[in-house]
Design a protein around this motif. Structure first.
Motif, PDB file in Angstrom:
ATOM      1  N   PHE A  13       0.855  -1.107   0.247  1.00  0.00           N
ATOM      2  CA  PHE A  13       0.154  -0.262  -0.054  1.00  0.00           C
ATOM      3  C   PHE A  13       1.130   1.297   0.054  1.00  0.00           C
ATOM      4  O   PHE A  13       0.887   1.814  -0.676  1.00  0.00           O
ATOM      5  N   LEU A  14       1.947   1.394   0.880  1.00  0.00           N
ATOM      6  CA  LEU A  14       2.614   2.857   1.133  1.00  0.00           C
ATOM      7  C   LEU A  14       3.937   2.537  -0.917  1.00  0.00           C
ATOM      8  O   LEU A  14       3.786   3.916  -0.584  1.00  0.00           O
ATOM      9  N   LEU A  15       3.934   1.178  -0.891  1.00  0.00           N
ATOM     10  CA  LEU A  15       4.917   1.837  -1.909  1.00  0.00           C
ATOM     11  C   LEU A  15       3.780   2.405  -3.298  1.00  0.00           C
ATOM     12  O   LEU A  15       4.076   2.955  -4.104  1.00  0.00           O
ATOM     13  N   VAL A  16       2.704   1.941  -3.413  1.00  0.00           N
ATOM     14  CA  VAL A  16       2.114   2.061  -4.052  1.00  0.00           C
ATOM     15  C   VAL A  16       1.155   3.732  -4.064  1.00  0.00           C
ATOM     16  O   VAL A  16       1.942   4.481  -5.030  1.00  0.00           O
ATOM     17  N   PHE A  17       1.485   3.681  -3.089  1.00  0.00           N
ATOM     18  CA  PHE A  17       1.063   5.033  -2.735  1.00  0.00           C
ATOM     19  C   PHE A  17       2.288   5.852  -2.834  1.00  0.00           C
ATOM     20  O   PHE A  17       1.851   7.687  -2.954  1.00  0.00           O
TER      21      PHE A  17
ATOM     22  N   VAL B 164       0.236  23.330  -7.518  1.00  0.00           N
ATOM     23  CA  VAL B 164       1.003  22.001  -6.966  1.00  0.00           C
ATOM     24  C   VAL B 164      -0.366  21.615  -6.056  1.00  0.00           C
ATOM     25  O   VAL B 164      -0.204  20.519  -5.615  1.00  0.00           O
ATOM     26  N   GLY B 165      -0.681  22.669  -5.556  1.00  0.00           N
ATOM     27  CA  GLY B 165      -1.176  21.914  -4.021  1.00  0.00           C
ATOM     28  C   GLY B 165      -2.352  20.960  -4.592  1.00  0.00           C
ATOM     29  O   GLY B 165      -3.056  20.319  -3.815  1.00  0.00           O
ATOM     30  N   MET B 166      -3.274  21.585  -5.596  1.00  0.00           N
ATOM     31  CA  MET B 166      -4.945  20.570  -5.920  1.00  0.00           C
ATOM     32  C   MET B 166      -4.084  18.938  -6.533  1.00  0.00           C
ATOM     33  O   MET B 166      -4.358  18.251  -6.382  1.00  0.00           O
ATOM     34  N   ILE B 167      -2.848  19.563  -7.735  1.00  0.00           N
ATOM     35  CA  ILE B 167      -1.957  18.481  -7.897  1.00  0.00           C
ATOM     36  C   ILE B 167      -1.636  16.985  -6.280  1.00  0.00           C
ATOM     37  O   ILE B 167      -2.161  16.168  -6.536  1.00  0.00           O
ATOM     38  N   ILE B 168      -1.702  17.982  -5.370  1.00  0.00           N
ATOM     39  CA  ILE B 168      -0.801  16.537  -4.699  1.00  0.00           C
ATOM     40  C   ILE B 168      -1.931  16.026  -4.145  1.00  0.00           C
ATOM     41  O   ILE B 168      -2.144  14.814  -3.296  1.00  0.00           O
ATOM     42  N   GLY B 169      -3.460  16.646  -3.274  1.00  0.00           N
ATOM     43  CA  GLY B 169      -4.019  16.930  -3.092  1.00  0.00           C
ATOM     44  C   GLY B 169      -4.716  15.216  -3.798  1.00  0.00           C
ATOM     45  O   GLY B 169      -5.612  14.367  -3.544  1.00  0.00           O
ATOM     46  N   LEU B 170      -5.007  15.808  -5.359  1.00  0.00           N
ATOM     47  CA  LEU B 170      -5.465  14.640  -5.876  1.00  0.00           C
ATOM     48  C   LEU B 170      -5.085  13.593  -5.933  1.00  0.00           C
ATOM     49  O   LEU B 170      -5.179  12.259  -5.977  1.00  0.00           O
ATOM     50  N   ALA B 171      -3.539  13.762  -5.891  1.00  0.00           N
ATOM     51  CA  ALA B 171      -2.862  12.941  -6.237  1.00  0.00           C
ATOM     52  C   ALA B 171      -3.018  11.221  -4.479  1.00  0.00           C
ATOM     53  O   ALA B 171      -3.100  10.556  -4.430  1.00  0.00           O
ATOM     54  N   VAL B 172      -2.957  12.437  -3.286  1.00  0.00           N
ATOM     55  CA  VAL B 172      -3.479  11.500  -2.369  1.00  0.00           C
ATOM     56  C   VAL B 172      -4.682  11.205  -2.077  1.00  0.00           C
ATOM     57  O   VAL B 172      -3.991   9.727  -2.141  1.00  0.00           O
ATOM     58  N   ILE B 173      -5.627  12.017  -2.858  1.00  0.00           N
ATOM     59  CA  ILE B 173      -6.826  10.992  -2.778  1.00  0.00           C
ATOM     60  C   ILE B 173      -6.308   9.945  -4.158  1.00  0.00           C
ATOM     61  O   ILE B 173      -6.346   8.557  -4.123  1.00  0.00           O
ATOM     62  N   LEU B 174      -6.673   9.773  -4.663  1.00  0.00           N
ATOM     63  CA  LEU B 174      -6.131   8.557  -6.043  1.00  0.00           C
ATOM     64  C   LEU B 174      -5.004   7.829  -5.988  1.00  0.00           C
ATOM     65  O   LEU B 174      -5.321   6.788  -5.848  1.00  0.00           O
ATOM     66  N   GLY B 175      -4.175   8.351  -5.318  1.00  0.00           N
ATOM     67  CA  GLY B 175      -3.266   7.221  -4.395  1.00  0.00           C
ATOM     68  C   GLY B 175      -3.506   6.475  -3.469  1.00  0.00           C
ATOM     69  O   GLY B 175      -2.793   5.407  -3.173  1.00  0.00           O
ATOM     70  N   GLY B 176      -3.774   7.329  -2.805  1.00  0.00           N
ATOM     71  CA  GLY B 176      -4.936   6.254  -1.787  1.00  0.00           C
ATOM     72  C   GLY B 176      -6.198   5.008  -1.916  1.00  0.00           C
ATOM     73  O   GLY B 176      -6.543   4.180  -2.270  1.00  0.00           O
ATOM     74  N   LEU B 177      -7.003   5.513  -2.930  1.00  0.00           N
ATOM     75  CA  LEU B 177      -7.771   5.083  -3.683  1.00  0.00           C
ATOM     76  C   LEU B 177      -7.165   3.673  -4.079  1.00  0.00           C
ATOM     77  O   LEU B 177      -7.147   2.258  -4.204  1.00  0.00           O
ATOM     78  N   LEU B 178      -6.042   3.566  -5.203  1.00  0.00           N
ATOM     79  CA  LEU B 178      -5.549   3.093  -6.259  1.00  0.00           C
ATOM     80  C   LEU B 178      -4.803   1.986  -5.255  1.00  0.00           C
ATOM     81  O   LEU B 178      -4.616   1.405  -5.283  1.00  0.00           O
ATOM     82  N   ALA B 179      -4.215   2.575  -4.087  1.00  0.00           N
ATOM     83  CA  ALA B 179      -3.263   1.789  -3.583  1.00  0.00           C
ATOM     84  C   ALA B 179      -3.904   0.449  -2.641  1.00  0.00           C
ATOM     85  O   ALA B 179      -3.700  -0.543  -2.371  1.00  0.00           O
TER      86      ALA B 179
END
Length: 476
Positions: free
Chosen positions: A17-21, A401-416
């Motif tokens: 999970f952490l690796l994918v995220f 950048v802030g919106m991209i990181i926020g989306l990345a956190v959400i999408l990364g969490g869901l994908l992981a």
């Protein structure tokens, strides 16, 4: 797999999970840092639908106002404004621009149109319920973005002023030429009217008609009076002739009122008295009698002669009355003819005067319109104003950048989480009592806790309490 089982799998595969995220988050941050920056500069223009500089201000309906605002938006995004920006900022003279134009278009068209089309791709105009237009220009260079945003705002204001004054200026020139022809037409009409009045000898038509009608009335009154006088004179003359033929002319009022005839009658009476006296005294053959008789005869002849003269005078008076009546009748007819001619002249003068008035009214209307347009053509500002000029943006609008990181956190969490779920479904393991019971379809009797060395005897006799519980099997 229920939620509790998924949490156990997520705990067991936390490294995955952490690796994918972390991979997704690092990739998003890298993309946000690698993407080219875009800066948005914004200039605002205040719109006022009311035009205080026009000579005929009026209210506009909400629909007309909305249409006018949309027209201003289309004007800003038009090629005319874009080409003006190119000319004002001298973009075509920048180094390398013409070579790029030649390479991309092959020299087809103009460089201003080509640059203007490129500028229009990056400009955006927004408007809301207010009277403010927001002109936004996007560029990778913050200084260029602010310069072009202000350039579009200035070009729009200049173009709006030009579109307002140029048609008025052309219309003013056209009206000025028309006014020259109208002035000549007024002069010709006035000259024609004045010449006709001089030719006919007419100064004031209404006054002239009043004088002519008064003269006609006076002549008519005199003619009617003369007709009565002529009739009366003719009647007296006829009566006098009848009395003269019957020998009773002495009874005529004119004869009776004639002083000379009265004198003759007196002399005749005196002579007849003497004659009668002499006839009684001297006899008819006496010379004195003969002389007095001759005197009486002469007086009678004189009386008859004077009576005929009076009757002839009545005839002359009747003849003079007829002549006077004929003269008055001729004067009456001439006056009527003069009035008819004056009426004809009045109609002609009315036509000429109407031509002059129409020409004057047309000239006045054109002059008023010319004055209005002339004033509008000299307007130096419109009902538009720069509200806020664009300033050089400090922060880029994109990438965010802030919106991209926020989306990345959400999408990364869901994908992981999805990867963990997928791996767990592929390689299913027993991670709880429920997994074991579901797999074996048998109930469990107990659960052993995780063994930890006690560091001494396994079952000391004196040890009781919680310390012994950690070393022994733990039923539930």
């Amino acid at each position: 797999m229920d939620f509790q089982q998924y949490l156990l799998a997520l705990q067991a595969r936390r490294k995955v999970f952490l690796l994918v995220f972390a991979a997704i988050l690092v990739t998003a941050v890298t993309v946000a840092l690698v993407l080219p920056k875009r800066y948005d500069a914004t200039a605002t223009v205040l719109l006022d639908a009311r035009d205080e500089q026009t000579t005929t201000p009026g209210r506009i309906s909400p629909r007309e106002r909305a249409g006018w605002v949309y027209t201003q938006v289309d004007l800003i995004q038009s090629g005319k404004v874009a080409n003006r920006v190119v000319r004002d900022l001298k973009l075509a003279q920048q180094p390398g621009v013409r070579e790029q134009f030649e390479s991309e278009t092959g020299g087809v068209g103009t460089i201003e149109d080509w640059l203007g089309a490129q500028l229009l791709e990056k400009v955006k105009v927004d408007t809301g319920a207010s009277n403010v237009l927001i002109i936004k220009y996007s560029s990778s260079d913050p200084q260029k973005a602010s310069t072009l945003a202000n350039g579009f705002a200035k070009a729009y204001l200049d173009t709006a002023l030009e579109l307002r004054t140029e048609p008025s200026r052309e219309a003013a020139e056209w009206f000025e030429e028309q006014l020259k022809g109208m002035r000549n037409q007024i002069t010709q009409s006035q000259t024609k009217l004045t010449g006709f009045q001089k030719e006919k000898g007419i100064v004031g038509v209404d006054e002239r008609m009043d004088i002519e009608y008064a003269r006609l009335t006076e002549i008519s009154t005199q003619l009617n009076g003369q007709k009565l006088a002529t009739y009366d004179a003719q009647t007296r003359y006829n009566q006098a002739n009848e009395l003269l033929k019957s020998g009773a002319a002495a009874e005529l009022p004119e004869v009776l009122a004639n002083s000379y005839i009265i004198t003759i009658k007196a002399m005749l009476q005196a002579a007849e008295g003497r004659l009668e006296e002499q006839a009684q005294v001297m006899g008819q053959n006496h010379p004195a009698y003969q002389r007095t008789a001759g005197e009486v005869q002469g007086l009678k002849e004189r009386l008859n002669l004077e009576t005929r003269k009076v009757v002839a005078g009545l005839g002359n008076a009747a003849e003079q009355g007829r002549k006077r009546e004929a003269d008055l009748k001729a004067a009456f007819d001439a006056q009527q003819e003069r009035i008819m001619k004056t009426k004809d002249a009045r109609v002609e003068i009315a036509v000429l005067t109407r031509d002059v008035d129409n020409a004057q009214r047309a000239y006045d209307a054109a002059l008023g319109r010319f004055t209005t347009i002339k004033l509008e053509s000299k307007v130096r500002q419109t009902n538009l104003a720069m509200l806020t000029p664009a300033v050089e943006p400090v922060k880029p609008a994109q990438p965010k950048v802030g919106m991209i990181i926020g989306l990345a956190v959400i999408l990364g969490g869901l994908l992981a989480a999805g990867v963990v779920y997928l791996l767990e479904m592929i390689d299913r393991r027993v991670r709880s009592r429920s997994d074991l019971e579901s797999r074996l379809a048998l109930p469990t009797l107990g659960r052993l806790s995780r063994w930890q060395p006690a560091g001494g005897r396994l079952l000391p006799a004196t040890i009781t309490g919680p310390r012994a519980a950690r070393a022994l099997p733990h039923p539930w």
